[in-house]
Every structure is written in structure tokens, then in C-alpha cells.
Design an enzyme around this catalytic site. Structure first.
Site, PDB file in Angstrom:
ATOM      1  N   GLU A  51     -29.669  -0.048 -18.523  1.00 52.41           N
ATOM      2  CA  GLU A  51     -29.036  -1.311 -18.900  1.00 52.41           C
ATOM      3  C   GLU A  51     -29.369  -2.366 -17.843  1.00 52.41           C
ATOM      4  O   GLU A  51     -29.436  -2.064 -16.658  1.00 52.41           O
ATOM      5  CB  GLU A  51     -27.517  -1.091 -18.951  1.00 52.41           C
ATOM      6  CG  GLU A  51     -26.723  -2.313 -19.357  1.00 52.41           C
ATOM      7  CD  GLU A  51     -25.214  -2.034 -19.376  1.00 52.41           C
ATOM      8  OE1 GLU A  51     -24.533  -2.621 -20.221  1.00 52.41           O
ATOM      9  OE2 GLU A  51     -24.736  -1.234 -18.538  1.00 52.41           O
ATOM     10  N   LYS A 126     -25.045  -3.781 -28.202  1.00 49.79           N
ATOM     11  CA  LYS A 126     -23.874  -3.046 -27.714  1.00 49.79           C
ATOM     12  C   LYS A 126     -22.616  -3.453 -28.467  1.00 49.79           C
ATOM     13  O   LYS A 126     -22.275  -4.637 -28.541  1.00 49.79           O
ATOM     14  CB  LYS A 126     -23.714  -3.328 -26.220  1.00 49.79           C
ATOM     15  CG  LYS A 126     -22.701  -2.459 -25.490  1.00 49.79           C
ATOM     16  CD  LYS A 126     -22.696  -2.852 -24.017  1.00 49.79           C
ATOM     17  CE  LYS A 126     -21.836  -1.973 -23.156  1.00 49.79           C
ATOM     18  NZ  LYS A 126     -21.832  -2.469 -21.768  1.00 49.79           N
ATOM     19  N   CYS A 168     -24.190   2.333 -22.040  1.00 52.54           N
ATOM     20  CA  CYS A 168     -23.160   2.393 -20.993  1.00 52.54           C
ATOM     21  C   CYS A 168     -21.741   2.675 -21.505  1.00 52.54           C
ATOM     22  O   CYS A 168     -21.412   3.799 -21.837  1.00 52.54           O
ATOM     23  CB  CYS A 168     -23.208   1.112 -20.150  1.00 52.54           C
ATOM     24  SG  CYS A 168     -22.364   1.249 -18.539  1.00 52.54           S
TER      25      CYS A 168
END
Length: 292
Positions: A51, A126, A168
Site C-alpha cells: 500500500e 479499498k 491493509c
């Protein structure tokens, strides 16, 4: 677990890259490109970057200023890199100016998958934004600069297996990993920039849990070290096999680790422990509700 395995040299090799991004995009590209070249030289068919591989800015205003669209200069350079190295690239979290940039003045945290011809084969924006306050780690307010994605990307066939895309903070939501596994994923990806407090406490145990419950390989490329005056990341990039064993990990500092993906091993585990056939959606079908 004792299972028969294919001859290791026949198995696809993947490379997991660990970097310390800064606000300097040019330097970050140079570092990442060197790792990708090394991965290709070592025979990897797919390299994973963390990321914020493009940059980690000092504040939301700088984040927005440094961001680019998917058809901008930086992604063009990574596309050329993938093509020249003949390697697939998982770009684990690109600060993307989307088509709604003019209206929203916010970006997306976008996981981009490039094939070995340099073409974008998948993008995942995301969906779970990290708005948290952890004592000792400083507050995170990802939504200050970032819009949440609205869909999950179906797993994509790659030379290493079917890859499910996540980023993440998504690793804290097992619903997402199970959804990707049910859609055919054999490899789950969690490119990350994990904090220095949550890292030692949760990083490895969450990644191993996701691998065990989904019976997938888990690949987590991580940011490490000090990015600027106010931000550091935990590192500890790793690959976990479907039995929950950490089969590769990065040492401290920038670098890469390598792992072989054995889909025969994965299928044997799913046969020996058929949890997906034992699920009871009639009892717990809707798991997305807030606590009462």
C-alpha cells in the site's frame, strides 16, 4: 501437516517487496523498480508492492496534491516496467484521482493489478477506510482524503493462481476474505502500511487467521520504517500458506522475500478440512450488522 508436494522448482515463484515510501515519488519509484527488477531476475512471475508504494505524504493536503489518475505518468512507468521485466505486478495501493475527482476533491486507495504486458487487468478500491484512534500510534483519518470503494473485484487468474484483491485495514474483516474465497480466490493479498502499535499485536495473527479460515495463501507486502517526521510503519512483509504457516518473510528494512505457490497443497487442505461445505449461512448469513 504432512501432504505430498509437487517438485518445488515447477511451482510458480512470487516476490513480496518491502519499502519505506516517502513524499518523494521519484525516489520511491526508483526503489520499487530495483526490487521488481531483482524479483524478475530471480524468476518470480508476480511481484507484490505494498500500500502507498507511490508515496506517503505528510498530511491530507499533500496526499491530494501528489495523487494522479490511473492513466497518469506514474502508472505508465509501472506498466512499462512490467512489460520490460515480463512480470505481473500487484501495485498494492495507488493514490488514485478517480473520474469524480473534480466533484469530490478526494481520491481512492486503489490496488492495481498489471499483467506481464503492462496492461491493467484489475482494480480494487479499498472499501474499509482506516478511521481509528490507537493510543500511542496517532489518529488515522483515511476518509479525510479518500473515498471508499463500492465493490469487490472478482478474483483474477494469474500465473501464480487466482488472486483476490484487498488492502491493509480490509484484513480485519473476515467477511471480505470469505467472500473472495467463495468466488474462487486461491491467494488473498493484503498490501499494507501497518502501524507500530497494531503491528506487533495484530499483524501476523490476522494474516494467519485469514489464511486458515479461507484456506488460501495470503500475501502481505508491507511498508516499513520511518516515512517522515510523524509516521512509521511496522514492516514484516510475509507469505502465509493455507495451513497458516509463514513460509516467507522480510527482515528489517527494505528488500524482498520469495515464496512458491503450491495449489496442489491448497486443494489437499481443502479436501482434508472441508470447512466451506460445513458452513451454516442459515444461522449467521448476515454478518455485516453493527453490534446491538
Amino acid at each position: 501437516m504432512e501432504v505430498s508436494s509437487s517438485t518445488s522448482w515447477e511451482l510458480p515463484l512470487v516476490a513480496v517487496c518491502q519499502v519505506t515510501s516517502t513524499p518523494n515519488k521519484q525516489e520511491n519509484f526508483k526503489t520499487c523498480a530495483e526490487l521488481v527488477l531483482e524479483a524478475a531476475r530471480l524468476g518470480a512471475c508476480l511481484a507484490f508492492l505494498p500500500e502507498a508504494f507511490d508515496f506517503i505524504a505528510r498530511n491530507p493536503a499533500e496526499t491530494l496534491q501528489l495523487s494522479e489518475p490511473l492513466d497518469g505518468d506514474l502508472l505508465g512507468r509501472y506498466s512499462q516496467l512490467a512489460r520490460e521485466c515480463g512480470i505481473w505486478l500487484s501495485l498494492g495501493g495507488f493514490h488514485e484521482r478517480g473520474q469524480d475527482w473534480e466533484q469530490t476533491q478526494k481520491i481512492y486507495n486503489c490496488h492495481v493489478l498489471l499483467n506481464n504486458k503492462g496492461l491493467v487487468v484489475a482494480t480494487y478500491r479499498k472499501t474499509h477506510l482506516c478511521d481509528v484512534e490507537i493510543p500511542g500510534q496517532g489518529p488515522m483519518r483515511e476518509s479525510n482524503s479518500t473515498m471508499p470503494g463500492t465493490i469487490l473485484e472478482p478474483p483474477i487468474s494469474t500465473p501464480a493462481g487466482k488472486v483476490g484483491l484487498a488492502i491493509c485495514y480490509d484484513m480485519r474483516f473476515p467477511e471480505l476474505s470469505l467472500k473472495l474465497a467463495q468466488a474462487g480466490a486461491e491467494i488473498l493479498t493484503y498490501p499494507s502500511a501497518f502501524g507500530s502499535v497494531t503491528g506487533p499485536a495484530h499483524w501476523e495473527v490476522l494474516l494467519r487467521a485469514r489464511a486458515i479460515e479461507s484456506q488460501c495463501y495470503v500475501i502481505a507486502a508491507a511498508q516499513c520504517g520511518r516515512h517522515h517526521e510523524t509516521r512509521t510503519s511496522y514492516g514484516h512483509s510475509m507469505v502465509v500458506d493455507p495451513w497458516g504457516t509463514v513460509v516467507a518473510s522480510c527482515s528489517e528494512g527494505p528488500g524482498l522475500c520469495l515464496a512458491r505457490i503450491d495449489l496442489n497443497f491448497l486443494q489437499q487442505i481443502r479436501q482434508h478440512l472441508p470447512v466451506f461445505q460445513h458452513r451454516r449461512p442459515d444461522l449467521y448469513g448476515n454478518l455485516g450488522q453493527p453490534l446491538s
